[in-house]
Write a protein that holds these residues in place. Structure first.
Motif, PDB file in Angstrom:
ATOM      1  N   PRO A 197       0.827  -1.210   0.000  1.00 16.42           N
ATOM      2  CA  PRO A 197       0.000   0.000   0.000  1.00 16.42           C
ATOM      3  C   PRO A 197       0.864   1.264   0.000  1.00 16.42           C
ATOM      4  O   PRO A 197       1.924   1.290   0.611  1.00 16.42           O
ATOM      5  CB  PRO A 197      -0.773  -0.130   1.314  1.00 16.42           C
ATOM      6  CG  PRO A 197       0.178  -0.859   2.226  1.00 16.42           C
ATOM      7  CD  PRO A 197       0.967  -1.803   1.350  1.00 16.42           C
TER       8      PRO A 197
ATOM      9  N   ASP B  33       2.903   3.647   2.809  1.00 16.84           N
ATOM     10  CA  ASP B  33       1.946   3.892   3.891  1.00 16.84           C
ATOM     11  C   ASP B  33       2.622   4.038   5.250  1.00 16.84           C
ATOM     12  O   ASP B  33       2.205   4.848   6.077  1.00 16.84           O
ATOM     13  CB  ASP B  33       0.925   2.748   3.956  1.00 16.84           C
ATOM     14  CG  ASP B  33      -0.355   3.069   3.192  1.00 16.84           C
ATOM     15  OD1 ASP B  33      -0.338   4.036   2.400  1.00 16.84           O
ATOM     16  OD2 ASP B  33      -1.358   2.358   3.380  1.00 16.84           O
TER      17      ASP B  33
ATOM     18  N   GLY C 106      -4.074   3.998   1.519  1.00 14.52           N
ATOM     19  CA  GLY C 106      -4.729   2.842   0.915  1.00 14.52           C
ATOM     20  C   GLY C 106      -4.802   2.905  -0.587  1.00 14.52           C
ATOM     21  O   GLY C 106      -5.830   2.595  -1.193  1.00 14.52           O
ATOM     22  N   CYS C 107      -3.681   3.300  -1.220  1.00 17.63           N
ATOM     23  CA  CYS C 107      -3.628   3.346  -2.678  1.00 17.63           C
ATOM     24  C   CYS C 107      -2.693   2.260  -3.209  1.00 17.63           C
ATOM     25  O   CYS C 107      -1.925   1.657  -2.459  1.00 17.63           O
ATOM     26  CB  CYS C 107      -3.132   4.712  -3.162  1.00 17.63           C
ATOM     27  SG  CYS C 107      -4.180   6.098  -2.706  1.00 17.63           S
TER      28      CYS C 107
ATOM     29  N   VAL D  32     -13.069   1.467 -11.947  1.00 13.22           N
ATOM     30  CA  VAL D  32     -11.887   1.712 -11.114  1.00 13.22           C
ATOM     31  C   VAL D  32     -11.395   3.132 -11.383  1.00 13.22           C
ATOM     32  O   VAL D  32     -10.994   3.452 -12.502  1.00 13.22           O
ATOM     33  CB  VAL D  32     -10.761   0.709 -11.433  1.00 13.22           C
ATOM     34  CG1 VAL D  32      -9.502   1.044 -10.622  1.00 13.22           C
ATOM     35  CG2 VAL D  32     -11.212  -0.713 -11.154  1.00 13.22           C
TER      36      VAL D  32
ATOM     37  N   PRO E  78      -7.303   3.118  -5.981  1.00 12.13           N
ATOM     38  CA  PRO E  78      -7.563   2.642  -4.618  1.00 12.13           C
ATOM     39  C   PRO E  78      -7.139   1.180  -4.479  1.00 12.13           C
ATOM     40  O   PRO E  78      -7.387   0.364  -5.373  1.00 12.13           O
ATOM     41  CB  PRO E  78      -9.082   2.790  -4.475  1.00 12.13           C
ATOM     42  CG  PRO E  78      -9.472   3.809  -5.511  1.00 12.13           C
ATOM     43  CD  PRO E  78      -8.533   3.576  -6.651  1.00 12.13           C
ATOM     44  N   ILE E  79      -6.520   0.841  -3.368  1.00 11.06           N
ATOM     45  CA  ILE E  79      -6.023  -0.512  -3.189  1.00 11.06           C
ATOM     46  C   ILE E  79      -7.161  -1.536  -3.173  1.00 11.06           C
ATOM     47  O   ILE E  79      -6.979  -2.690  -3.561  1.00 11.06           O
ATOM     48  CB  ILE E  79      -5.166  -0.619  -1.904  1.00 11.06           C
ATOM     49  CG1 ILE E  79      -4.336  -1.916  -1.925  1.00 11.06           C
ATOM     50  CG2 ILE E  79      -6.019  -0.502  -0.660  1.00 11.06           C
ATOM     51  CD1 ILE E  79      -3.311  -1.988  -0.822  1.00 11.06           C
ATOM     52  N   LYS E  80      -8.346  -1.098  -2.796  1.00 14.42           N
ATOM     53  CA  LYS E  80      -9.477  -2.032  -2.761  1.00 14.42           C
ATOM     54  C   LYS E  80      -9.846  -2.525  -4.165  1.00 14.42           C
ATOM     55  O   LYS E  80     -10.474  -3.573  -4.322  1.00 14.42           O
ATOM     56  CB  LYS E  80     -10.704  -1.376  -2.105  1.00 14.42           C
ATOM     57  CG  LYS E  80     -11.278  -0.193  -2.872  1.00 14.42           C
ATOM     58  CD  LYS E  80     -12.464   0.417  -2.145  1.00 14.42           C
ATOM     59  CE  LYS E  80     -13.055   1.598  -2.894  1.00 14.42           C
ATOM     60  NZ  LYS E  80     -13.584   1.246  -4.222  1.00 14.42           N
ATOM     61  N   ASP E  81      -9.430  -1.775  -5.185  1.00 13.02           N
ATOM     62  CA  ASP E  81      -9.732  -2.150  -6.568  1.00 13.02           C
ATOM     63  C   ASP E  81      -8.562  -2.849  -7.261  1.00 13.02           C
ATOM     64  O   ASP E  81      -8.623  -3.093  -8.468  1.00 13.02           O
ATOM     65  CB  ASP E  81     -10.097  -0.894  -7.378  1.00 13.02           C
ATOM     66  CG  ASP E  81     -11.349  -0.210  -6.876  1.00 13.02           C
ATOM     67  OD1 ASP E  81     -12.297  -0.932  -6.519  1.00 13.02           O
ATOM     68  OD2 ASP E  81     -11.379   1.039  -6.840  1.00 13.02           O
TER      69      ASP E  81
ATOM     70  N   THR F 269      -7.088  -5.947  -7.314  1.00 12.46           N
ATOM     71  CA  THR F 269      -7.261  -7.236  -7.987  1.00 12.46           C
ATOM     72  C   THR F 269      -8.122  -7.093  -9.234  1.00 12.46           C
ATOM     73  O   THR F 269      -7.789  -7.643 -10.298  1.00 12.46           O
ATOM     74  CB  THR F 269      -7.883  -8.263  -7.018  1.00 12.46           C
ATOM     75  OG1 THR F 269      -7.012  -8.429  -5.894  1.00 12.46           O
ATOM     76  CG2 THR F 269      -8.072  -9.604  -7.705  1.00 12.46           C
TER      77      THR F 269
END
Length: 404
Positions: free
Chosen positions: A269, A317, A339-340, A369, A386-389, A391
């Motif tokens: 991150p 981070d 969180g990127c 995304v 964003p790290i949540k995206d 995958t």
């Protein structure tokens, strides 16, 4: 004399079973008629007893401010232990071998403790062992300065040792053995359709490594490229040939000249920090002030965009709080987005080809995304997301560029 240099990472020598696989790879090279030099990393990873980070933990609580010189003396022990254990494994298998420290192997370094650079490799002792039909087992990650001070080469230093030794000996090939089968088009843990590349150029693998693909250290690739040294990334447990790293004209039929994109790497991150220049009395000097202050605090920044209205960059981070504090001490109010993830699309053939960024935008938009920031070079396009995206983004880009 035909010479092969075989480097085994920490996970490849962590236990007896894995060392036996390494012995088999060494035996295969000998049976092919080559004299063999082996370079080893410290055994395993923390908390295993001889891993580098485990050794460091012995003194961190005693003296957190221990000088780098003393730390290097301690850290060098892990690879020395590993070289002796590997020598013992080879002798048990009926293969004559001699273990050598970095300095016994003739590796002369600067005195930049913890991040030393190899100045030269004096290969006389190594050749002596090879001429006696013995495998030379060298402790990686280390050397000694002209003054005899022991110094380590930084993270990934054993890769650097192997390539530097291979170049000095004129080795036919340097094999980097690891726990993966080769260099993948993308992280196979996140993209099930990831495939192994038969060939990759120095420039591409160096860019992939710098952007988070943990296959080989970028400094090792730079030495290989400078000396025209071919390198392979291979699996310790399998006899597969893995991925060949070399100049395009040396790859023969393995080189696909129509390959627009070679691979996709990522780093996470990370944190995006934005400073509005209107906060500063002289907006033209905002960037200069910000980057000087961060440099004085020994904070390395990445993914830098400087605009008339804002200065934008990223940091890992774990140092976000420190970077934010430095900026606030200047009287600035940075916008912080943790969180990127930084995604890098890499390919030496993209230079001058229109539409690559368009394809990236199409692929990411299709999956909704957002692109928070972007930049490009001759061989790479970067996007911050964003790290949540992450995958979803990697899978979308892998499909978009038909890397399966």
């Amino acid at each position: 004399m035909r010479i092969a240099v075989l480097k085994f990472g920490g996970t490849s020598v962590a236990n007896e079973t894995k060392r036996n696989h390494a012995v088999q790879r060494i035996r295969e090279a000998l049976e092919e008629g080559r004299r063999v030099v082996v370079v080893v990393s410290a055994m395993g990873r923390k908390p295993e007893p001889y891993a580098t980070d485990t050794l460091l933990s012995l003194v961190q609580e005693v003296d957190p401010e221990l000088p780098p010189r003393e730390k290097d003396l301690l850290m060098a022990c892990g690879e020395i232990i590993s070289s002796v254990v590997m020598t013992a494994s080879l002798r048990r298998a009926g293969i004559e071998a001699t273990s050598l420290t970095g300095w016994q192997a003739g590796i002369v370094t600067t005195e930049q403790f913890g991040e030393a650079r190899i100045q030269r490799v004096e290969v006389g002792r190594i050749r002596q062992e090879l001429e006696q039909d013995r495998v030379a087992v060298i402790a990686g990650f280390q050397g000694a300065s002209e003054n005899g001070e022991i110094a380590t080469l930084g993270r990934g230093g054993s890769d650097t040792t192997a390539v530097a030794v291979g170049a000095a000996l004129g080795a036919e090939v340097v094999d980097i053995f690891t726990d993966v089968k080769g260099v993948y088009t993308v992280d196979p843990r996140l993209v099930s359709d990831a495939r192994i590349l038969t060939y990759v150029s120095y420039q591409e693998v160096c860019q992939l490594a710098q952007e988070g693909a943990k296959v080989i250290h970028p400094r090792a690739v730079e030495i290989a490229m400078k000396n025209h040294q071919s390198v392979r990334v291979r699996s310790t447990e399998l006899p597969d040939k893995g991925t060949l790293i070399c100049a395009p004209h040396h790859a023969g039929d393995d080189y696909c000249c129509d390959r627009l994109i070679t691979g996709i790497a990522h780093m996470a991150p990370i944190t995006q920090i934005k400073v509005n220049t209107s906060q500063w009395p002289d907006p033209a000097l905002t960037g200069q002030t910000v980057f000087q202050a961060l440099a004085e605090a020994e904070i390395s920044v990445d993914f830098i965009n400087v605009h008339p209205a804002a200065v934008i960059f990223t940091v890992p981070d774990e140092i976000t709080a420190k970077a934010t504090r430095v900026l606030e001490e200047l009287g600035l109010c940075p916008e912080v987005r943790q969180g990127c993830a930084k995604v890098a699309v890499v390919g030496i053939n993209m230079t001058g080809v229109p539409g690559v960024m368009a394809q990236i935008v199409v692929a990411l938009n299709r999956e909704k995304v957002p692109i928070l920031q972007s930049a490009d070079s001759y061989t790479t396009i970067w996007c911050l997301i964003p790290i949540k995206d992450l995958t979803v983004a990697l899978n979308a880009l892998h499909r978009q560029f038909c890397l399966t």
